[in-house]
Scaffold this motif. Structure first.
Motif, PDB file in Angstrom:
ATOM      1  N   MET A 136      -5.531  -0.700  -2.660  1.00 35.81           N
ATOM      2  CA  MET A 136      -5.792   0.679  -2.222  1.00 35.81           C
ATOM      3  C   MET A 136      -7.188   0.826  -1.616  1.00 35.81           C
ATOM      4  N   PHE A 137      -8.182   0.197  -2.224  1.00 40.12           N
ATOM      5  CA  PHE A 137      -9.543   0.244  -1.655  1.00 40.12           C
ATOM      6  C   PHE A 137      -9.560  -0.492  -0.315  1.00 40.12           C
ATOM      7  N   TRP A 138      -8.875  -1.615  -0.251  1.00 40.49           N
ATOM      8  CA  TRP A 138      -8.803  -2.387   1.006  1.00 40.49           C
ATOM      9  C   TRP A 138      -8.158  -1.546   2.102  1.00 40.49           C
ATOM     10  N   ALA A 139      -7.079  -0.841   1.768  1.00 37.14           N
ATOM     11  CA  ALA A 139      -6.401  -0.014   2.778  1.00 37.14           C
ATOM     12  C   ALA A 139      -7.348   1.064   3.296  1.00 37.14           C
ATOM     13  N   GLN A 140      -8.130   1.642   2.392  1.00 41.34           N
ATOM     14  CA  GLN A 140      -9.104   2.659   2.842  1.00 41.34           C
ATOM     15  C   GLN A 140     -10.162   2.023   3.723  1.00 41.34           C
ATOM     16  N   THR A 141     -10.538   0.774   3.391  1.00 36.81           N
ATOM     17  CA  THR A 141     -11.584   0.094   4.174  1.00 36.81           C
ATOM     18  C   THR A 141     -11.104  -0.179   5.601  1.00 36.81           C
ATOM     19  N   ILE A 142      -9.853  -0.640   5.734  1.00 36.30           N
ATOM     20  CA  ILE A 142      -9.364  -0.930   7.107  1.00 36.30           C
ATOM     21  C   ILE A 142      -8.879   0.352   7.770  1.00 36.30           C
ATOM     22  N   ARG A 169       0.950   9.196   4.568  1.00 32.56           N
ATOM     23  CA  ARG A 169       0.750   9.813   5.884  1.00 32.56           C
ATOM     24  C   ARG A 169      -0.241  10.970   5.786  1.00 32.56           C
ATOM     25  N   GLU A 170      -0.096  11.794   4.742  1.00 26.27           N
ATOM     26  CA  GLU A 170      -1.004  12.934   4.553  1.00 26.27           C
ATOM     27  C   GLU A 170      -2.436  12.451   4.349  1.00 26.27           C
ATOM     28  N   ARG A 171      -2.586  11.420   3.494  1.00 25.86           N
ATOM     29  CA  ARG A 171      -3.937  10.919   3.211  1.00 25.86           C
ATOM     30  C   ARG A 171      -4.552  10.303   4.464  1.00 25.86           C
ATOM     31  N   ALA A 172      -3.693   9.631   5.251  1.00 24.81           N
ATOM     32  CA  ALA A 172      -4.222   8.997   6.472  1.00 24.81           C
ATOM     33  C   ALA A 172      -4.676  10.069   7.454  1.00 24.81           C
ATOM     34  N   ALA A 173      -3.904  11.129   7.522  1.00 25.30           N
ATOM     35  CA  ALA A 173      -4.232  12.204   8.486  1.00 25.30           C
ATOM     36  C   ALA A 173      -5.396  13.054   7.971  1.00 25.30           C
ATOM     37  N   GLY A 174      -5.616  13.000   6.655  1.00 28.17           N
ATOM     38  CA  GLY A 174      -6.682  13.852   6.085  1.00 28.17           C
ATOM     39  C   GLY A 174      -7.943  13.072   5.795  1.00 28.17           C
ATOM     40  N   SER A 175      -8.216  12.907   4.501  1.00 28.31           N
ATOM     41  CA  SER A 175      -9.512  12.339   4.085  1.00 28.31           C
ATOM     42  C   SER A 175      -9.623  10.840   4.341  1.00 28.31           C
ATOM     43  N   GLY A 176      -8.458  10.196   4.512  1.00 24.28           N
ATOM     44  CA  GLY A 176      -8.522   8.729   4.668  1.00 24.28           C
ATOM     45  C   GLY A 176      -8.739   8.036   3.341  1.00 24.28           C
ATOM     46  N   LYS A 177      -8.665   8.835   2.263  1.00 29.68           N
ATOM     47  CA  LYS A 177      -8.814   8.241   0.920  1.00 29.68           C
ATOM     48  C   LYS A 177      -7.669   8.710   0.024  1.00 29.68           C
ATOM     49  N   PHE A 178      -7.373   7.885  -1.010  1.00 31.39           N
ATOM     50  CA  PHE A 178      -6.261   8.249  -1.902  1.00 31.39           C
ATOM     51  C   PHE A 178      -6.695   9.260  -2.945  1.00 31.39           C
ATOM     52  N   ASP A 179      -7.880   9.054  -3.557  1.00 31.09           N
ATOM     53  CA  ASP A 179      -8.269   9.986  -4.644  1.00 31.09           C
ATOM     54  C   ASP A 179      -9.257  11.026  -4.119  1.00 31.09           C
ATOM     55  N   VAL A 228       0.850  -1.199   0.000  1.00 30.52           N
ATOM     56  CA  VAL A 228       0.000   0.000   0.000  1.00 30.52           C
ATOM     57  C   VAL A 228       0.880   1.241   0.000  1.00 30.52           C
ATOM     58  N   ASN A 229       1.940   1.206   0.797  1.00 32.84           N
ATOM     59  CA  ASN A 229       2.852   2.351   0.847  1.00 32.84           C
ATOM     60  C   ASN A 229       3.489   2.609  -0.516  1.00 32.84           C
ATOM     61  N   GLU A 230       3.863   1.526  -1.200  1.00 35.41           N
ATOM     62  CA  GLU A 230       4.473   1.675  -2.534  1.00 35.41           C
ATOM     63  C   GLU A 230       3.437   2.195  -3.527  1.00 35.41           C
ATOM     64  N   GLY A 287       2.955  10.069  -9.844  1.00 35.37           N
ATOM     65  CA  GLY A 287       2.169  10.141 -11.085  1.00 35.37           C
ATOM     66  C   GLY A 287       2.396   8.946 -11.989  1.00 35.37           C
ATOM     67  N   MET A 288       2.866   7.839 -11.432  1.00 37.97           N
ATOM     68  CA  MET A 288       3.100   6.626 -12.236  1.00 37.97           C
ATOM     69  C   MET A 288       1.796   5.866 -12.478  1.00 37.97           C
ATOM     70  N   ALA A 289       0.780   6.183 -11.705  1.00 36.32           N
ATOM     71  CA  ALA A 289      -0.566   5.649 -11.970  1.00 36.32           C
ATOM     72  C   ALA A 289      -1.510   6.848 -11.974  1.00 36.32           C
ATOM     73  N   GLN A 290      -2.540   6.784 -12.807  1.00 36.87           N
ATOM     74  CA  GLN A 290      -3.471   7.918 -12.907  1.00 36.87           C
ATOM     75  C   GLN A 290      -4.323   8.062 -11.656  1.00 36.87           C
ATOM     76  N   ARG A 291      -4.694   6.942 -11.061  1.00 31.91           N
ATOM     77  CA  ARG A 291      -5.633   6.962  -9.929  1.00 31.91           C
ATOM     78  C   ARG A 291      -5.441   5.703  -9.091  1.00 31.91           C
ATOM     79  N   ALA A 292      -5.823   5.781  -7.855  1.00 28.28           N
ATOM     80  CA  ALA A 292      -5.637   4.637  -6.941  1.00 28.28           C
ATOM     81  C   ALA A 292      -6.383   3.413  -7.461  1.00 28.28           C
ATOM     82  N   SER A 293      -7.558   3.634  -8.057  1.00 28.64           N
ATOM     83  CA  SER A 293      -8.346   2.473  -8.509  1.00 28.64           C
ATOM     84  C   SER A 293      -7.645   1.736  -9.656  1.00 28.64           C
ATOM     85  N   ASP A 294      -6.761   2.429 -10.393  1.00 29.14           N
ATOM     86  CA  ASP A 294      -5.993   1.714 -11.434  1.00 29.14           C
ATOM     87  C   ASP A 294      -5.068   0.682 -10.784  1.00 29.14           C
TER      88      ASP A 294
END
Ligand code: T1G
Length: 678
Positions: free
Chosen positions: A641-647, A668-678, A605-607, A615-622
């Motif tokens: 990525m969806f699983w990480a958001q779920t847990i 870390r930023e996403r975890a501290a903020g919205s809890g989502k990647f996109d 998930v970290n990778e 920017g190597m992937a357009q979106r987390a769902s890819d």
């Protein structure tokens, strides 16, 4: 807002028509229009029969999935369908395209169903982590019997109109270009006759006669449905159709449906449904980008990958010229392709004629000049930058201008390969996964100079050859292998610290992967890339090779295998690992399965977060699409990525910190903020 439903009168027949592009999903407006139209038909004595059909490419393709997870808005489909079925006026479903899910349930609530030959019917709800929710699990078995209903409801795959007619789901196959007129004529022929109602059907008696039908069916599907909740619920619902009254059965279906709808698996699988479609879109490439016609494909290399890649195009009816360096290698490659097709034919998934058709499109050659008129050439040669540069240099000289030159490399720098040509704009990565004719994932690697029309063409082509494509930027390992390397690093570290290698595999198996890293190593062969010098031992794998533990093919690798290839952990291997650890001064300790799971999956998930940040992937769902289709990440968790958001991303960050593993700023930023990647 005009209703997507309109009605037309043809003498004493009312034709109810839905026009709700792109797939006539049964959204709120469609349901309301359908309800009004049915009421109109029932209340007007001049109307003696009803035909329901759809404009556009398909009959209703199901409930509107975009409405799921939101507060339900009436009218609800089951009530409308019950009112329609209760009518004494014959109602006929006129089916084209794909009558799926709620669409198939609309057809089931009609008294009759007619379909064009190209139509398909199915109940794919299990693929969304659901079961049919508009009485499909109760009407279908009563109409066609439990034995015919189970594969449709539990497997979720559509069947052809002819097959549907064979089981009694379709009453008549009508003219491909004459659906409405034929359906009206059919409806007229039923006026004055008692109407058959699927809900009153008795075909399901076989479900009662053969009580262990359901256990037998569940056992036959065990491997495929392992870990999924919906298939078992689907079996229970169909079983209820044989043991309960219709009303009780519908209640049972509703209970099961509601439970699944509120569960994490359905949320994950609905996420994946849209993720797969989004992956095919490239945000900064205009939708109307012109496509390069692909009429002829060249493949360099007739090995496992080159042969598998070629089969994708041959099966799609696209001619392939395949090039090798020696006649012997060419003959071996084409013979392997034929054998693969013949095996598919033996399983009934192809006819002999289709095998000949596919092989008839293949042109083997030893001469680069034969590739000159190809519109796309894919190289699948040895993973060496020098070899690839040489191949692309030759292609640049020989292949016509405007053709796409693609590399099947699994991690090399596509920009560097492109620089070996005068046409870097036409160079792209097309990373297939082995076996290339089976695995659905195609990583499309976008070079810095890759043109929009090249990208748009390859994305469209991926759908033509039945692949699921996702775009990656140029980085070592692209998306999938880059994340896999993080998991492999931890797997190797864990066994050196004392974790049992079979427990590392078990953790991933229990999570839902088809197999773990050490099983995978045995399957692929421990000796791949081995220097063949038993006296030179610097890694665990070399130590295993040194004692002939080459993997399944040798009857032993990490595991010992019996004749049925059943594996058992090996004390010898456990000792080899312990000796290795001792030599490296590694303390061995008990390691829990929780720690194993966190250390295998959280670094991935970290990778993935780093891949997004770069920017190597357009979106987390890819990234989810890559891992579900390329590596068997369990679909019912939605991908890494969806699983990480779920847990909870914060849970992932805490876990990484607990095990002294790196945490990217992006995560870390996403975890501290919205809890989502996109
Ligand atoms: N709801 C909403 N949008 C849908 C949709 C649906 N059911 N099906 C497709 N779309 C969108 C899709 O997102 C895409 O949008 C566009 O339509 C074209 O789809 C009550 C509860 C019908 C075989 O599971 O299998 O009924 O990307 O690219 O390749 O018991 O779509 O263009 O913005 O896939 O030609 C059950 C799902 C629902 C069918 C056509 N039904 N759809 O394939 O086009 S649950 C399904 C498909 C249910 C009932 C239960 C395919 C297709 P965009 P596409 P395609």
């Amino acid at each position: 807002m005009t209703s997507p439903i309109r009605t037309e009168r043809h003498d004493n027949v009312l034709v109810v028509i839905s026009d709700n592009p792109p797939v006539n999903a049964l959204g709120q407006a469609v349901r309301a229009g359908l309800k009004d139209a049915i009421e109109e038909a029932m209340s007007d004595d001049a109307i003696e029969a009803v035909v329901i059909r759809c404009d556009g490419r398909t009959f209703f393709a199901g409930a509107d999935i975009t409405e799921f997870g939101k507060p339900p808005v009436g009218p609800n489909l089951p009530e409308t369908l019950d009112a329609m079925e209760a009518s004494d006026k014959p109602v006929v479903a006129a089916i084209h395209g794909t009558a799926l899910g709620g669409g198939c349930e609309v057809a089931l609530a009609c008294h009759y169903r007619v379909a064009v030959p190209s139509a398909k019917l199915g109940l794919p709800e299990v693929k969304l982590g659901l079961i049919p929710g508009a009485a499909g699990t109760q009407r279908l078995p009563r109409l066609v019997g439990a034995e015919a209903a189970l594969p449709l409801v539990v497997g979720g795959n559509p069947i052809s109109a002819r097959k549907a007619q064979g089981i009694g789901l379709v009453d008549e196959i009508v003219g491909e270009d004459n659906l409405e007129a034929d359906a009206i004529a059919f409806a007229k022929s039923k006026i004055g006759q008692p109407v058959p109602r699927a809900s009153e059907g008795t075909a399901n008696e076989d479900g009662l006669r053969d009580p262990d039908l359901f256990d037998r069916f569940r056992a036959s599907q065990a491997r495929k449905i392992r870990g999924f909740d919906a298939p078992n619920a689907a079996i229970e619902a169909v079983k209820a159709a044989g043991t309960m009254s219709y009303a009780e059965g519908v209640k049972k279906e509703r209970e099961l449906f509601t439970e699944l709808m509120s569960g994490t698996q359905s949320a994950a699988m609905r996420h994946y449904f849209f993720a797969e479609r989004a992956a095919n879109k490239i945000d900064d490439v205009p939708k109307d980008t012109s496509l390069i016609p692909i009429r002829k494909v060249g493949v360099i290399g007739a090995g496992t990958m080159g042969g598998g890649i070629s089969m994708n195009f041959l099966s799609a009816g696209i001619p392939v010229t395949i090039l090798e360096m020696s006649q012997d290698a060419l003959d071996r490659g084409t013979a392997t392709m034929r054998k693969n097709y013949e095996n598919t034919a033996k399983k009934g998934r192809m006819t002999g004629e289709q095998v000949e058709q596919a092989m008839g499109l293949l042109t083997p050659t030893l001469d680069y000049a034969d590739l000159a008129d190809c519109d796309l050439v894919i190289e699948a040669v040895y993973e060496s930058m020098d070899v690839k540069k040489e191949v692309f240099g030759k292609l640049d000289e020989v292949v016509k201008q405007g053709a796409i030159l693609a590399s099947n490399t699994s991690y090399l720098d596509v920009n560097e390969i492109a620089a070996a040509t005068q046409r870097p704009g036409y160079v792209v990565g097309m990373h297939f996964f082995s076996p290339a004719n089976i695995m659905k994932l195609l990583e499309v690697v976008r070079g810095e100079k890759t043109r929009d029309d090249v990208l748009a063409t390859v994305m469209k082509l991926s759908k033509t050859i039945g692949k699921v494509a996702a775009v990656s930027g140029v980085c070592p390992g692209f998306i999938g292998n880059r994340m896999l390397s993080k998991r492999q690093e931890q797997a190797n570290a864990l066994i050196m610290e004392g974790a049992n290698y079979w427990e590392v595999d078990e953790v991933l198996l229990d999570f839902g992967f088809p197999m773990g890293p050490f099983q995978m190593g045995d399957l692929a062969g421990i000796d791949i890339g081995w220097h063949r010098d038993p006296s030179k031992v610097t890694t665990v794998r070399e130590a295993l090779c040194a004692v002939g533990r080459f993997g399944q093919k040798a009857g032993k690798g990490f595991y010992d295998y019996d004749e049925a290839r059943q594996r058992t952990p090996s004390d010898e291997v456990k000792q080899i690992i312990a000796d290795f650890a001792a030599k490296e001064g590694k303390e061995q300790r008990e390691i829990s399965k929780d720690e194993i799971r966190e250390r295998l999956l959280y670094p991935m998930v970290n990778e993935g977060a780093k891949i997004l940040e770069e920017g190597m992937a357009q979106r987390a769902s890819d990234i989810d699409v890559v891992w579900i289709n390329g590596y068997g990440w369990p679909l019912y968790t939605g991908g890494p990525m969806f699983w990480a958001q779920t847990i909870g991303l914060d849970t992932v960050v805490e876990g990484l910190e607990k095990h002294d593993l790196p945490v990217s700023n992006y995560l870390r930023e996403r975890a501290a903020g919205s809890g989502k990647f996109d």
